[in-house]
Scaffold this motif. Structure first.
Motif, PDB file in Angstrom:
ATOM      1  N   UNK A  95       0.856  -1.174   0.000  1.00  0.00           N
ATOM      2  CA  UNK A  95       0.000   0.000   0.000  1.00  0.00           C
ATOM      3  C   UNK A  95       0.895   1.228   0.000  1.00  0.00           C
ATOM      4  N   UNK A  96       1.106   1.767  -1.195  1.00  0.00           N
ATOM      5  CA  UNK A  96       1.970   2.925  -1.397  1.00  0.00           C
ATOM      6  C   UNK A  96       1.067   4.087  -1.808  1.00  0.00           C
ATOM      7  N   UNK A  97       0.928   5.075  -0.907  1.00  0.00           N
ATOM      8  CA  UNK A  97       0.000   6.172  -1.175  1.00  0.00           C
ATOM      9  C   UNK A  97       0.450   7.060  -2.324  1.00  0.00           C
ATOM     10  N   UNK A  98       1.735   7.052  -2.666  1.00  0.00           N
ATOM     11  CA  UNK A  98       2.186   7.784  -3.854  1.00  0.00           C
ATOM     12  C   UNK A  98       1.535   7.177  -5.100  1.00  0.00           C
ATOM     13  N   UNK A  99       1.399   5.860  -5.109  1.00  0.00           N
ATOM     14  CA  UNK A  99       0.755   5.184  -6.237  1.00  0.00           C
ATOM     15  C   UNK A  99      -0.741   5.466  -6.244  1.00  0.00           C
ATOM     16  N   UNK A 116      -5.692  -0.556  -5.012  1.00  0.00           N
ATOM     17  CA  UNK A 116      -6.965  -0.362  -5.726  1.00  0.00           C
ATOM     18  C   UNK A 116      -8.089  -0.051  -4.735  1.00  0.00           C
ATOM     19  N   UNK A 117      -8.081  -0.763  -3.599  1.00  0.00           N
ATOM     20  CA  UNK A 117      -9.093  -0.508  -2.578  1.00  0.00           C
ATOM     21  C   UNK A 117      -8.951   0.910  -2.017  1.00  0.00           C
ATOM     22  N   UNK A 118      -7.712   1.349  -1.827  1.00  0.00           N
ATOM     23  CA  UNK A 118      -7.474   2.703  -1.307  1.00  0.00           C
ATOM     24  C   UNK A 118      -7.901   3.760  -2.318  1.00  0.00           C
ATOM     25  N   UNK A 119      -7.692   3.501  -3.606  1.00  0.00           N
ATOM     26  CA  UNK A 119      -8.155   4.425  -4.655  1.00  0.00           C
ATOM     27  C   UNK A 119      -9.671   4.527  -4.601  1.00  0.00           C
ATOM     28  N   UNK A 131     -18.450   6.501 -12.833  1.00  0.00           N
ATOM     29  CA  UNK A 131     -17.884   6.345 -14.179  1.00  0.00           C
ATOM     30  C   UNK A 131     -16.436   6.834 -14.231  1.00  0.00           C
ATOM     31  N   UNK A 132     -16.107   7.854 -13.453  1.00  0.00           N
ATOM     32  CA  UNK A 132     -14.714   8.341 -13.400  1.00  0.00           C
ATOM     33  C   UNK A 132     -13.822   7.307 -12.700  1.00  0.00           C
ATOM     34  N   UNK A 133     -14.296   6.728 -11.592  1.00  0.00           N
ATOM     35  CA  UNK A 133     -13.538   5.675 -10.912  1.00  0.00           C
ATOM     36  C   UNK A 133     -13.325   4.496 -11.857  1.00  0.00           C
ATOM     37  N   UNK A 134     -14.349   4.153 -12.613  1.00  0.00           N
ATOM     38  CA  UNK A 134     -14.243   3.043 -13.569  1.00  0.00           C
ATOM     39  C   UNK A 134     -13.115   3.301 -14.572  1.00  0.00           C
ATOM     40  N   UNK A 135     -13.022   4.538 -15.066  1.00  0.00           N
ATOM     41  CA  UNK A 135     -11.955   4.866 -16.026  1.00  0.00           C
ATOM     42  C   UNK A 135     -10.580   4.786 -15.360  1.00  0.00           C
ATOM     43  N   UNK A 136     -10.483   5.262 -14.112  1.00  0.00           N
ATOM     44  CA  UNK A 136      -9.191   5.248 -13.418  1.00  0.00           C
ATOM     45  C   UNK A 136      -8.696   3.827 -13.159  1.00  0.00           C
ATOM     46  N   UNK A 137      -9.623   2.939 -12.770  1.00  0.00           N
ATOM     47  CA  UNK A 137      -9.236   1.569 -12.427  1.00  0.00           C
ATOM     48  C   UNK A 137      -9.353   0.593 -13.603  1.00  0.00           C
ATOM     49  N   UNK A 138      -9.803   1.087 -14.739  1.00  0.00           N
ATOM     50  CA  UNK A 138      -9.973   0.240 -15.942  1.00  0.00           C
ATOM     51  C   UNK A 138     -10.947  -0.902 -15.664  1.00  0.00           C
ATOM     52  N   UNK A 139     -12.094  -0.551 -15.064  1.00  0.00           N
ATOM     53  CA  UNK A 139     -13.143  -1.526 -14.781  1.00  0.00           C
ATOM     54  C   UNK A 139     -14.444  -0.982 -15.353  1.00  0.00           C
ATOM     55  N   UNK A 140     -15.485  -1.803 -15.324  1.00  0.00           N
ATOM     56  CA  UNK A 140     -16.784  -1.341 -15.794  1.00  0.00           C
ATOM     57  C   UNK A 140     -17.399  -0.401 -14.756  1.00  0.00           C
ATOM     58  N   UNK A 149     -20.539   0.436  -3.182  1.00  0.00           N
ATOM     59  CA  UNK A 149     -21.477  -0.204  -2.241  1.00  0.00           C
ATOM     60  C   UNK A 149     -20.712  -0.902  -1.115  1.00  0.00           C
ATOM     61  N   UNK A 150     -19.634  -1.595  -1.478  1.00  0.00           N
ATOM     62  CA  UNK A 150     -18.828  -2.296  -0.483  1.00  0.00           C
ATOM     63  C   UNK A 150     -18.227  -1.298   0.516  1.00  0.00           C
ATOM     64  N   UNK A 151     -17.752  -0.174   0.027  1.00  0.00           N
ATOM     65  CA  UNK A 151     -17.164   0.846   0.903  1.00  0.00           C
ATOM     66  C   UNK A 151     -18.225   1.432   1.822  1.00  0.00           C
ATOM     67  N   UNK A 152     -19.413   1.710   1.287  1.00  0.00           N
ATOM     68  CA  UNK A 152     -20.517   2.219   2.122  1.00  0.00           C
ATOM     69  C   UNK A 152     -20.824   1.249   3.256  1.00  0.00           C
ATOM     70  N   UNK A 153     -20.863  -0.053   2.908  1.00  0.00           N
ATOM     71  CA  UNK A 153     -21.124  -1.095   3.910  1.00  0.00           C
ATOM     72  C   UNK A 153     -20.031  -1.111   4.981  1.00  0.00           C
ATOM     73  N   UNK A 154     -18.767  -1.029   4.563  1.00  0.00           N
ATOM     74  CA  UNK A 154     -17.651  -1.029   5.513  1.00  0.00           C
ATOM     75  C   UNK A 154     -17.743   0.167   6.458  1.00  0.00           C
ATOM     76  N   UNK A 155     -18.056   1.327   5.912  1.00  0.00           N
ATOM     77  CA  UNK A 155     -18.166   2.537   6.742  1.00  0.00           C
ATOM     78  C   UNK A 155     -19.329   2.399   7.716  1.00  0.00           C
ATOM     79  N   UNK A 156     -20.461   1.889   7.221  1.00  0.00           N
ATOM     80  CA  UNK A 156     -21.631   1.697   8.095  1.00  0.00           C
ATOM     81  C   UNK A 156     -21.323   0.690   9.196  1.00  0.00           C
TER      82      UNK A 156
END
Length: 197
Positions: A95-99, A116-119, A131-140, A149-156
């Motif tokens: 986990x390199x925050x510069x990356x 990727x999780x930190x991004x 849609x912007x996150x999708x472009x950054x991570x090259x995912x749909x 949704x997973x992050x919202x659940x973790x925070x909750x």
């Protein structure tokens, strides 16, 4: 970070760093590539390769490339196969925050699962559209929404856990605490211990 110099993470597919490598053979500086693939007991070759690596301006990038590509053979980034092995084993959790910041800035670089999780978490906290996150991570976009949704659940869940801990702490009595006296026990002497079997 395991790199030996302060560096900007290389872009995916970028091999231009190799032009600056100390191990690159030129007309004026012939380097035998076999020096970087010694047997474990060939200490003279290992020392010679490491000496060359110590002078290299892109040693950290070389090490990162070896880890990112799963390259376990030979001396890379100034480290032998055995020395790099723990880095390879723990690479997914790097986990390199510069990356992370480089990806958030739009750079196309290699990131680990943890990065990727930190991004995704940083993008969520910044209210970045999926849609912007999708472009950054090259995912749909659907996958980016799933990450949110997973992050919202973790925070909750973390908030619920903190509330439970706070309630439990509030239930503990806050008055004087009574001390319970225990009878004094005699420390066994040498003769009380018996003999060894």
């Amino acid at each position: 970070m395991h790199s030996t110099e302060n560096q900007t993470p290389r872009t995916l597919g970028d091999h231009t760093w190799q032009q600056s490598a100390a191990c690159r053979s030129t007309i004026h500086n012939q380097v035998d590539p076999d020096i970087f693939f010694p047997e474990p007991d060939e200490m003279a070759r290992i020392r010679a390769a490491k000496t060359l690596c110590a002078q290299c301006p892109v040693r950290g990038t070389c090490l990162d490339a070896a880890l990112e590509n799963g390259d376990r053979d030979g001396i890379r980034g100034g480290m032998t196969e055995e020395e790099r092995d723990p880095l390879h084993r723990n690479f997914k959790s790097r986990l390199d925050y510069a990356r992370v910041n480089a990806v958030l800035a739009g750079r196309d670089i290699h990131v680990t699962h943890a990065e990727r999780q930190a991004v995704a978490r940083a993008a969520y906290q910044a209210d970045m559209p999926a849609d912007r996150l999708a472009r950054l991570l090259k995912v749909t976009e659907e996958h980016a929404q799933k990450l949110y949704r997973r992050i919202r659940r973790q925070i909750r869940n973390r908030a619920v856990d903190q509330q439970k801990k706070a309630k439990k702490a509030a239930k503990k009595p806050r008055g004087r605490t009574e001390t319970v006296k225990t009878p004094a026990t005699k420390t066994p002497g040498r003769d009380d211990l018996g003999t060894a079997a």
